[in-house]
Write an enzyme that holds these catalytic residues in place. Structure first.
Site, PDB file in Angstrom:
ATOM      1  N   SER A  63       7.876  46.257 131.679  1.00  0.00           N
ATOM      2  CA  SER A  63       7.892  45.388 130.279  1.00  0.00           C
ATOM      3  C   SER A  63       6.759  44.630 130.798  1.00  0.00           C
ATOM      4  O   SER A  63       5.873  44.014 130.191  1.00  0.00           O
ATOM      5  CB  SER A  63       9.296  44.955 130.697  1.00  0.00           C
ATOM      6  OG  SER A  63       9.290  43.571 129.480  1.00  0.00           O
TER       7      SER A  63
ATOM      8  N   THR B 230      14.216  35.398 126.538  1.00  0.00           N
ATOM      9  CA  THR B 230      14.357  35.214 125.200  1.00  0.00           C
ATOM     10  C   THR B 230      15.767  35.426 124.722  1.00  0.00           C
ATOM     11  O   THR B 230      16.247  34.691 123.594  1.00  0.00           O
ATOM     12  CB  THR B 230      13.017  36.040 124.401  1.00  0.00           C
ATOM     13  OG1 THR B 230      11.984  36.031 125.186  1.00  0.00           O
ATOM     14  CG2 THR B 230      13.179  35.406 123.037  1.00  0.00           C
ATOM     15  N   TRP B 231      16.051  36.376 125.058  1.00  0.00           N
ATOM     16  CA  TRP B 231      17.461  36.910 124.695  1.00  0.00           C
ATOM     17  C   TRP B 231      18.705  35.727 124.960  1.00  0.00           C
ATOM     18  O   TRP B 231      19.341  35.325 123.957  1.00  0.00           O
ATOM     19  CB  TRP B 231      17.944  38.287 125.122  1.00  0.00           C
ATOM     20  CG  TRP B 231      19.108  38.951 124.903  1.00  0.00           C
ATOM     21  CD1 TRP B 231      20.034  38.507 123.577  1.00  0.00           C
ATOM     22  CD2 TRP B 231      19.732  40.182 125.389  1.00  0.00           C
ATOM     23  NE1 TRP B 231      20.940  39.538 123.583  1.00  0.00           N
ATOM     24  CE2 TRP B 231      20.999  40.242 124.768  1.00  0.00           C
ATOM     25  CE3 TRP B 231      19.350  40.993 126.487  1.00  0.00           C
ATOM     26  CZ2 TRP B 231      21.791  41.415 125.086  1.00  0.00           C
ATOM     27  CZ3 TRP B 231      20.321  41.926 126.783  1.00  0.00           C
ATOM     28  CH2 TRP B 231      21.391  42.241 125.966  1.00  0.00           C
TER      29      TRP B 231
ATOM     30  N   SER C 186      21.412  40.710 118.704  1.00  0.00           N
ATOM     31  CA  SER C 186      21.105  42.147 119.324  1.00  0.00           C
ATOM     32  C   SER C 186      19.646  42.324 119.076  1.00  0.00           C
ATOM     33  O   SER C 186      19.119  41.482 118.499  1.00  0.00           O
ATOM     34  CB  SER C 186      21.962  43.270 118.161  1.00  0.00           C
ATOM     35  OG  SER C 186      21.121  42.907 117.038  1.00  0.00           O
TER      36      SER C 186
ATOM     37  N   HIS D 164      10.203  29.822 134.498  1.00  0.00           N
ATOM     38  CA  HIS D 164      10.324  31.162 135.239  1.00  0.00           C
ATOM     39  C   HIS D 164       9.793  30.667 137.079  1.00  0.00           C
ATOM     40  O   HIS D 164       9.576  31.411 137.712  1.00  0.00           O
ATOM     41  CB  HIS D 164       9.279  31.946 135.089  1.00  0.00           C
ATOM     42  CG  HIS D 164       9.403  32.685 133.467  1.00  0.00           C
ATOM     43  ND1 HIS D 164      10.430  33.191 133.225  1.00  0.00           N
ATOM     44  CD2 HIS D 164       8.603  32.936 132.252  1.00  0.00           C
ATOM     45  CE1 HIS D 164      10.464  33.906 131.953  1.00  0.00           C
ATOM     46  NE2 HIS D 164       9.113  33.392 131.471  1.00  0.00           N
TER      47      HIS D 164
ATOM     48  N   ARG E  73      17.138  41.122 136.160  1.00  0.00           N
ATOM     49  CA  ARG E  73      17.131  42.643 135.541  1.00  0.00           C
ATOM     50  C   ARG E  73      16.476  43.714 136.738  1.00  0.00           C
ATOM     51  O   ARG E  73      15.648  43.108 137.506  1.00  0.00           O
ATOM     52  CB  ARG E  73      16.080  42.435 134.478  1.00  0.00           C
ATOM     53  CG  ARG E  73      15.924  43.793 133.523  1.00  0.00           C
ATOM     54  CD  ARG E  73      14.989  43.685 132.361  1.00  0.00           C
ATOM     55  NE  ARG E  73      14.900  44.746 131.581  1.00  0.00           N
ATOM     56  CZ  ARG E  73      14.286  44.959 130.374  1.00  0.00           C
ATOM     57  NH1 ARG E  73      13.155  43.886 130.379  1.00  0.00           N
ATOM     58  NH2 ARG E  73      14.334  45.828 129.753  1.00  0.00           N
TER      59      ARG E  73
ATOM     60  N   LYS F  72      18.049  44.413 117.878  1.00  0.00           N
ATOM     61  CA  LYS F  72      17.481  44.939 116.319  1.00  0.00           C
ATOM     62  C   LYS F  72      17.452  43.628 115.517  1.00  0.00           C
ATOM     63  O   LYS F  72      16.362  43.488 114.735  1.00  0.00           O
ATOM     64  CB  LYS F  72      18.538  45.679 115.779  1.00  0.00           C
ATOM     65  CG  LYS F  72      18.123  46.558 114.642  1.00  0.00           C
ATOM     66  CD  LYS F  72      19.221  47.628 114.417  1.00  0.00           C
ATOM     67  CE  LYS F  72      19.235  47.858 112.730  1.00  0.00           C
ATOM     68  NZ  LYS F  72      20.471  48.002 112.282  1.00  0.00           N
TER      69      LYS F  72
ATOM     70  N   LYS G 298      10.229  38.662 131.794  1.00  0.00           N
ATOM     71  CA  LYS G 298      10.600  40.090 131.199  1.00  0.00           C
ATOM     72  C   LYS G 298      12.059  40.497 131.823  1.00  0.00           C
ATOM     73  O   LYS G 298      12.252  41.402 131.802  1.00  0.00           O
ATOM     74  CB  LYS G 298       9.472  41.174 131.671  1.00  0.00           C
ATOM     75  CG  LYS G 298       8.087  40.651 131.460  1.00  0.00           C
ATOM     76  CD  LYS G 298       7.835  39.674 130.398  1.00  0.00           C
ATOM     77  CE  LYS G 298       8.200  40.641 128.885  1.00  0.00           C
ATOM     78  NZ  LYS G 298       7.969  39.669 127.754  1.00  0.00           N
ATOM     79  N   SER G 299      13.021  39.342 131.984  1.00  0.00           N
ATOM     80  CA  SER G 299      14.213  39.762 132.666  1.00  0.00           C
ATOM     81  C   SER G 299      15.287  39.350 131.477  1.00  0.00           C
ATOM     82  O   SER G 299      16.596  39.699 131.653  1.00  0.00           O
ATOM     83  CB  SER G 299      14.373  38.796 133.618  1.00  0.00           C
ATOM     84  OG  SER G 299      13.664  39.226 134.767  1.00  0.00           O
TER      85      SER G 299
ATOM     86  N   PHE H  15       6.179  42.056 121.249  1.00  0.00           N
ATOM     87  CA  PHE H  15       7.048  41.113 122.421  1.00  0.00           C
ATOM     88  C   PHE H  15       8.253  41.858 122.540  1.00  0.00           C
ATOM     89  O   PHE H  15       8.558  41.964 123.448  1.00  0.00           O
ATOM     90  CB  PHE H  15       6.908  39.621 122.024  1.00  0.00           C
ATOM     91  CG  PHE H  15       7.921  39.213 123.075  1.00  0.00           C
ATOM     92  CD1 PHE H  15       7.255  38.492 124.151  1.00  0.00           C
ATOM     93  CD2 PHE H  15       9.427  38.953 122.844  1.00  0.00           C
ATOM     94  CE1 PHE H  15       8.069  37.697 125.029  1.00  0.00           C
ATOM     95  CE2 PHE H  15       9.930  38.436 123.783  1.00  0.00           C
ATOM     96  CZ  PHE H  15       9.372  37.776 124.812  1.00  0.00           C
TER      97      PHE H  15
HETATM   98  P1  A3P Z   1      11.316  45.447 127.061  1.00  0.00           P
HETATM   99  O1  A3P Z   1       9.724  44.958 127.232  1.00  0.00           O
HETATM  100  O2  A3P Z   1      11.750  46.097 128.405  1.00  0.00           O
HETATM  101  O3  A3P Z   1      11.474  45.967 125.974  1.00  0.00           O
HETATM  102  P2  A3P Z   1      11.607  38.034 128.422  1.00  0.00           P
HETATM  103  O4  A3P Z   1      12.376  37.503 127.137  1.00  0.00           O
HETATM  104  O5  A3P Z   1      12.355  37.453 129.599  1.00  0.00           O
HETATM  105  O6  A3P Z   1      10.244  37.942 128.273  1.00  0.00           O
HETATM  106  O7  A3P Z   1      11.898  39.375 128.408  1.00  0.00           O
HETATM  107  C1  A3P Z   1      11.424  40.297 127.392  1.00  0.00           C
HETATM  108  C2  A3P Z   1      12.223  41.704 127.712  1.00  0.00           C
HETATM  109  O8  A3P Z   1      13.676  41.587 126.947  1.00  0.00           O
HETATM  110  C3  A3P Z   1      11.704  42.580 126.821  1.00  0.00           C
HETATM  111  O9  A3P Z   1      11.933  43.907 127.297  1.00  0.00           O
HETATM  112  C4  A3P Z   1      12.268  42.491 125.563  1.00  0.00           C
HETATM  113  O10 A3P Z   1      12.218  43.800 124.492  1.00  0.00           O
HETATM  114  C5  A3P Z   1      13.794  42.037 125.826  1.00  0.00           C
HETATM  115  N1  A3P Z   1      14.574  41.656 124.928  1.00  0.00           N
HETATM  116  C6  A3P Z   1      14.355  40.630 124.213  1.00  0.00           C
HETATM  117  N2  A3P Z   1      15.441  40.416 123.370  1.00  0.00           N
HETATM  118  C7  A3P Z   1      16.434  41.387 123.612  1.00  0.00           C
HETATM  119  C8  A3P Z   1      17.659  41.577 123.149  1.00  0.00           C
HETATM  120  N3  A3P Z   1      18.185  40.679 121.891  1.00  0.00           N
HETATM  121  N4  A3P Z   1      18.492  42.766 123.689  1.00  0.00           N
HETATM  122  C9  A3P Z   1      17.919  43.370 124.558  1.00  0.00           C
HETATM  123  N5  A3P Z   1      16.474  43.166 125.282  1.00  0.00           N
HETATM  124  C10 A3P Z   1      15.699  42.245 124.487  1.00  0.00           C
END
Ligand code: A3P
Length: 295
Positions: A138, A52-53, A228, A108, A130, A230, A48-49, A255
Site C-alpha cells: 500500500s 482514514t477508515w 465500508s 503517524h 496491519r 465501497k 497505510k494501516s 488513495f
Molecule cells: P490499500 O492501499 O491496501 O487499498 P491509511 O488511511 O492509513 O493511509 O490506509 C490506507 C489503506 O486503508 C489503503 O489500503 C486503503 O484502501 C485502506 N482503506 C481505507 N478505507 C478503508 C475501508 N473503509 N475499509 C478497508 N480498507 C480501507
C-alpha cells in the site's frame, strides 16, 4: 493557508533519527508545544494501516451516526493530522484551531517525536496495526501518487528501504512494537486492520466500549455500512479527491486503492517473501504481535 512553492519530491529529512517527509519534519519542533486536552482522542498508526477508515468510524461515532454531519468537511479537516504540512493544503496545526472539543486527532509519529502533552494529559489513544506485507504494498502505491514523498524507485528497492526503516516514519517494526509496549501503561486500544475487515461491527463496539459511549445497535449497523470500503471510496469527504492533484494524483493510483487483506500476494515474489519473513522473525523476536497475521 501557508504557501509552499516547492512541490517536487524532496528527499526525506531525519529528525532524531527518524526519516520524515521534508514538510512534516519542519513541524516537529513547533509541534512540541502542542497542548493536548484530556478529552482529546488520538488516532495513531504507521502509515497505510487503516488510519482514514478508523478516523471515519470515530467521527461517525462522535456525530451519533449522522452521515450528513460527517459530510461537513473532508476527513483531514474533521480529524486534524498533527504533523501534517503540505503545499496548497492547510497544515495540521492550522486545522486544529477551528476544531471544537472533544477533538479527534491523528498522527503517524513514533514515540520519540510524539508531543509530550498527549502523554501528560493521559489522552486516550487508538492504534491500528496491519500486516506489514500489505502495509508495504500500500505504501509503495501511496509513494507513487502522493508526490510529497521521494521517488519510490523499483518495487524491489522500495521493499529493501522499508525493511531497513528508510521510508517516511522509519521502522514499521519499531513503531508497532513501541506502541504495543506503551499500551501496557497508557490508555490505548490496540486494534488490527484484519480484525476490522473480518468483523467491523465487533471492532466498532470495542471502540464504543473503550470510549465509554453507547449507541443503539441500528446506528452501529449504519456506521459499519457507511464506513465500508465501497462507501468510503465513493465519498469525496473520505477519499481524498478534494486534495490538489500536485499533492495526491489519483490518476496514478487512487488513495482508496483495494481495501483488502492479503493483496501482498499479488506483488511479492517467492524470494522476496522468504527474505521478508526471515527479516521479520529477527526484528520481531519475542513479540507476540506477529501471531495476529497470516504471514
Ligand atoms: P490499500 O492501499 O491496501 O487499498 P491509511 O488511511 O492509513 O493511509 O490506509 C490506507 C489503506 O486503508 C489503503 O489500503 C486503503 O484502501 C485502506 N482503506 C481505507 N478505507 C478503508 C475501508 N473503509 N475499509 C478497508 N480498507 C480501507
Amino acid at each position: 493557508m501557508e504557501l509552499v512553492s516547492d512541490t517536487s519530491r524532496p528527499p526525506l529529512v531525519y529528525v532524531k533519527g527518524v526519516p520524515l517527509i521534508k514538510y512534516f519534519a519542519e513541524t516537529i519542533e513547533p509541534l512540541q508545544s502542542f497542548q493536548a486536552r484530556p478529552d482529546d482522542l488520538l488516532i495513531s498508526t504507521y502509515p497505510k494501516s487503516g488510519t482514514t477508515w478508523l478516523s471515519e468510524i470515530l467521527d461517525m461515532i462522535y456525530q451519533g451516526g449522522d452521515t450528513e454531519k460527517c459530510r461537513r468537511a473532508p476527513i483531514y479537516i474533521r480529524v486534524p493530522f498533527l504533523e501534517f504540512r503540505c503545499p496548497g493544503v492547510p497544515s495540521g496545526l492550522e486545522t486544529l484551531k477551528d476544531v471544537p472539543a472533544p477533538r479527534l486527532l491523528k498522527t503517524h509519529l513514533p514515540l520519540a517525536l510524539l508531543p509530550q502533552s498527549l502523554l501528560d494529559q493521559q489522552v486516550k489513544m487508538i492504534y491500528v496495526a496491519r500486516n506489514p506485507k500489505d502495509v508495504v504494498v500500500s505504501y509503495y502505491n501511496f509513494y507513487k501518487m502522493a508526490q510529497v514523498h521521494p521517488e519510490p524507485g523499483t518495487w524491489d528497492n522500495f521493499l529493501e528501504q522499508f525493511m531497513e526503516g528508510k521510508v517516511s516514519y522509519g521502522s514499521w517494526y519499531q513503531h508497532v512494537q513501541e506502541w504495543w509496549e506503551l499500551s501496557r501503561t497508557h490508555p490505548i486500544l490496540y486494534l488490527f486492520y484484519e480484525d476490522m475487515k473480518a468483523n467491523p461491527k465487533r471492532e466498532t463496539q470495542k471502540i464504543l466500549e473503550f470510549l465509554g459511549r453507547s449507541l443503539p445497535e441500528k446506528i452501529v449497523d449504519q456506521i459499519v455500512q457507511n464506513t465500508s470500503f465501497k462507501e468510503m471510496k465513493k465519498n469525496p469527504m473520505t477519499n481524498y479527491s478534494t486534495v490538489p492533484t500536485n499533492v495526491m494524483d489519483h490518476s496514478i493510483c487512487p488513495f482508496m486503492r483495494k481495501g483488502i487483506t492479503g493483496d501482498w500476494k499479488n506483488t511479492f515474489t517467492v524470494a522476496q517473501n522468504e527474505r521478508f519473513d526471515a527479516d521479520l522473525a529477527e526484528k520481531m523476536v519475542g513479540c507476540e504481535l506477529t501471531a495476529h497475521w497470516q504471514l
